[in-house]
Design a protein around this motif. Structure first.
Motif, short mmCIF file in Angstrom:
data_model
loop_
_atom_site.label_atom_id
_atom_site.label_comp_id
_atom_site.label_asym_id
_atom_site.label_seq_id
_atom_site.Cartn_x
_atom_site.Cartn_y
_atom_site.Cartn_z
N LEU A 151 0.83 -1.21 0.00
CA LEU A 151 0.00 0.00 0.00
C LEU A 151 0.86 1.25 0.00
CD1 LEU A 151 -2.91 -0.88 2.45
CD2 LEU A 151 -2.89 -0.93 -0.03
N ARG A 152 1.97 1.23 0.74
CA ARG A 152 2.84 2.42 0.75
C ARG A 152 3.42 2.68 -0.64
NH1 ARG A 152 4.46 0.21 5.88
NH2 ARG A 152 3.59 1.48 7.55
N ARG A 153 3.78 1.61 -1.34
CA ARG A 153 4.31 1.80 -2.69
C ARG A 153 3.24 2.36 -3.62
NH1 ARG A 153 6.97 -3.15 -1.62
NH2 ARG A 153 5.37 -4.33 -2.73
N VAL A 154 2.00 1.88 -3.47
CA VAL A 154 0.92 2.38 -4.32
C VAL A 154 0.66 3.85 -4.04
CG1 VAL A 154 -1.54 2.18 -4.81
CG2 VAL A 154 -0.15 0.13 -4.62
N VAL A 155 0.61 4.22 -2.75
CA VAL A 155 0.40 5.63 -2.40
C VAL A 155 1.55 6.48 -2.94
CG1 VAL A 155 0.23 7.26 -0.49
CG2 VAL A 155 -0.99 5.09 -0.38
N LEU A 156 2.77 5.98 -2.83
CA LEU A 156 3.91 6.72 -3.34
C LEU A 156 3.80 6.92 -4.85
CD1 LEU A 156 6.60 8.03 -2.67
CD2 LEU A 156 7.70 5.83 -3.04
N ASP A 157 3.36 5.88 -5.57
CA ASP A 157 3.15 6.02 -7.01
C ASP A 157 2.12 7.12 -7.31
OD1 ASP A 157 4.94 4.08 -7.60
OD2 ASP A 157 3.49 2.53 -8.10
N LEU A 158 1.02 7.09 -6.57
CA LEU A 158 -0.03 8.09 -6.80
C LEU A 158 0.47 9.50 -6.50
CD1 LEU A 158 -3.04 6.17 -5.24
CD2 LEU A 158 -2.77 6.76 -7.63
N VAL A 159 1.20 9.65 -5.41
CA VAL A 159 1.69 10.97 -5.04
C VAL A 159 2.70 11.48 -6.05
CG1 VAL A 159 3.03 12.23 -3.33
CG2 VAL A 159 1.21 10.71 -2.59
N ALA A 169 -0.24 3.34 -10.69
CA ALA A 169 -0.41 2.68 -9.40
C ALA A 169 -0.93 1.26 -9.57
CB ALA A 169 -1.35 3.49 -8.51
N LEU A 170 -1.82 1.04 -10.53
CA LEU A 170 -2.35 -0.31 -10.76
C LEU A 170 -1.25 -1.23 -11.26
CD1 LEU A 170 -4.91 -2.00 -10.71
CD2 LEU A 170 -5.36 -1.29 -13.07
N ALA A 171 -0.33 -0.70 -12.08
CA ALA A 171 0.79 -1.51 -12.53
C ALA A 171 1.67 -1.96 -11.36
CB ALA A 171 1.64 -0.72 -13.54
N GLY A 172 1.94 -1.02 -10.44
CA GLY A 172 2.72 -1.39 -9.26
C GLY A 172 2.02 -2.40 -8.38
N LEU A 173 0.71 -2.25 -8.25
CA LEU A 173 -0.06 -3.18 -7.44
C LEU A 173 -0.06 -4.56 -8.05
CD1 LEU A 173 -1.88 -3.29 -4.91
CD2 LEU A 173 -3.81 -2.71 -6.37
N ARG A 174 -0.31 -4.65 -9.35
CA ARG A 174 -0.30 -5.95 -10.02
C ARG A 174 1.09 -6.59 -9.99
NH1 ARG A 174 -5.29 -7.02 -9.30
NH2 ARG A 174 -6.76 -6.35 -10.88
N TRP A 175 2.12 -5.77 -10.10
CA TRP A 175 3.49 -6.30 -10.07
C TRP A 175 3.79 -6.92 -8.71
CZ3 TRP A 175 6.83 -6.93 -14.01
CH2 TRP A 175 8.16 -7.23 -13.70
N SER A 176 3.36 -6.26 -7.66
CA SER A 176 3.61 -6.78 -6.31
C SER A 176 2.83 -8.07 -6.07
CB SER A 176 3.22 -5.74 -5.25
OG SER A 176 1.83 -5.53 -5.22
#
Length: 418
Positions: free
Chosen positions: A217-225, A265-272
């Motif tokens: 979640l922190r990585r996703v938030v960081l991507d969004l920010v 952010a979706l790309a990072g989420l799917r990758w994780s």
């Protein structure tokens, strides 16, 4: 005695929830609604057994007031409803309902699908509906009919309700697909609700989470920010509330910027989650979003992030081409943030391709940029960074200034420097 088809249809209303199945069958048996041959006795088809109603009432008492209200309104809107519709009936905003949505997703009462927010068990859908006083239920129904013409109410007949639930199920889909915070984020991002996804992730991070999910979640938030503000938070540390709010404000108007942030952010989420193909498709979608001169800076981070995934997927040439576009197209301000990262990605692409000399050259270019930046911060004096001497296996400053002579058998023949 083997259960007969109608009774099996009724049990299907629990959608595999063990406790609901037990409470349902025990309640039907206690109330004399199962015949000796295992068939359902249709005595009062519009009422669930008292045991089921008591179990659901206990569940509602464990939830927050906001979550219970969301469920009550949702039952009137239909088995599947939109969060914005529930917000309209409750006189609040969609964002304000995200904590309640998170709680109901975590408890498994609701789940997110492509169509909207769905009750996991038709039986629970009906039980919550029956728990609403008839007079209140009628008023809510009138409001829902104005808001969503043709919405569906839970069927009165239990067997019919079970058959409806089976007909709605998608064969081959995982039962927990879309459940939980990360599933909710994926659905919100995939639907373009970037602000809601950012608020949901921030809300979830304020509570207890498994370590792996919190890191994701922190990585996703960081991507969004980073995409939403066109730059990186200082030091890439934990994302603060002000940075998140700035991203929300920046993405408020939607358009290509919001779609780019959602896809990144979706790309990072799917990758994780290990969904490589989906992650690469989302990353490509982020990179492909149109830009204007005013938003040119926002291209940099999605390209750098996608290039790293391309390298891991065995496509170093495509990654190098993407990095070249970052270095060529990014304005000076954002390039100061993303340029070194892009250069290191290019070096990594050379390593993956077996081009070690080119990789070293690319990495040294990044070091030179960082040295110059440190020198400017230090008042013009270049920092002393140890690097290999080109004349031997010894060492010298990266700025080219020899270190003090040392007595060593490893030094150059002429200078003795190490």
């Amino acid at each position: 005695m083997a259960p007969q088809p109608a009774l099996l249809d009724v049990a299907a209303c629990a959608n595999g929830n063990p406790r609901l199945i037990v409470e349902l069958l025990e309640g039907l048996r206690e109330e004399g609604r199962i015949s000796p041959d295992g068939e359902l006795v249709r005595v009062t088809p519009g009422r669930l057994p008292a045991r089921v109603q008591a179990a659901v009432a206990g569940l509602l008492r464990q939830l927050s007031r906001e979550s219970a209200q969301l469920l009550r309104v949702g039952t009137v809107l239909g088995r599947t409803f939109q969060l914005s519709q529930a917000a309209a009936m409750l006189g609040t905003s969609t964002a304000a309902l995200l904590p309640a949505l998170d709680e109901t997703l975590t408890t498994g009462v609701l789940r997110l699908t492509d169509e909207g927010v769905t009750f996991q068990q038709p039986l629970l859908w009906r039980a919550v509906f029956e728990a609403i006083p008839p007079s209140v239920r009628s008023t809510l129904h009138e409001e829902a009919r104005r808001l969503v013409p043709g919405h569906d109410l839970p069927a009165r007949d239990l067997a019919s309700l079970g058959r409806q639930g089976a007909a709605r199920a998608k064969p081959g889909s995982a039962a927990d697909d879309g459940a939980g915070v990360t599933g909710a984020l994926a659905t919100l991002l995939g639907s373009g609700y970037v602000e809601s996804a950012l608020l949901l992730a921030r809300s979830a991070l304020n509570g207890p989470l498994p370590r792996g999910e919190a890191a994701t979640l922190r990585r996703v938030v960081l991507d969004l920010v980073m995409v939403g503000t066109g730059g990186a938070p200082d030091g890439f540390g934990p994302v603060g509330a002000e940075q998140a709010r700035a991203a929300v404000d920046r993405l408020h108007d939607g358009g290509p910027e919001a779609r780019r942030a959602a896809a990144t952010a979706l790309a990072g989420l799917r990758w994780s989650e290990g969904r490589v193909g989906e992650a690469l498709r989302s990353g490509a979608a982020a990179v492909g979003q149109p830009v204007t001169p005013d938003t040119a800076a926002e291209r940099a981070y999605p390209r750098v992030a996608h290039a790293r995934r391309l390298i891991c997927a065995g496509e170093p040439d495509a990654a190098r081409a993407l990095v070249a576009r970052v270095l060529a197209d990014t304005p000076a301000g954002p390039l100061a943030v993303f340029g070194p990262a892009a250069g290191l990605v290019r070096a990594e692409a050379h390593v993956r391709a077996g081009e070690l000399a080119e990789a070293e050259h690319a990495a040294r270019e990044v070091l030179a940029v960082l040295d110059a930046r440190e020198a400017a911060a230090a008042g013009g004096r270049p920092p002393c960074r140890r690097g290999p001497c080109p004349r031997c296996a010894g060492w010298r400053c990266a700025a080219g200034t020899p270190r003090a002579p040392r007595r060593s058998s490893r030094g150059c023949g002429s200078s003795g420097r190490r």
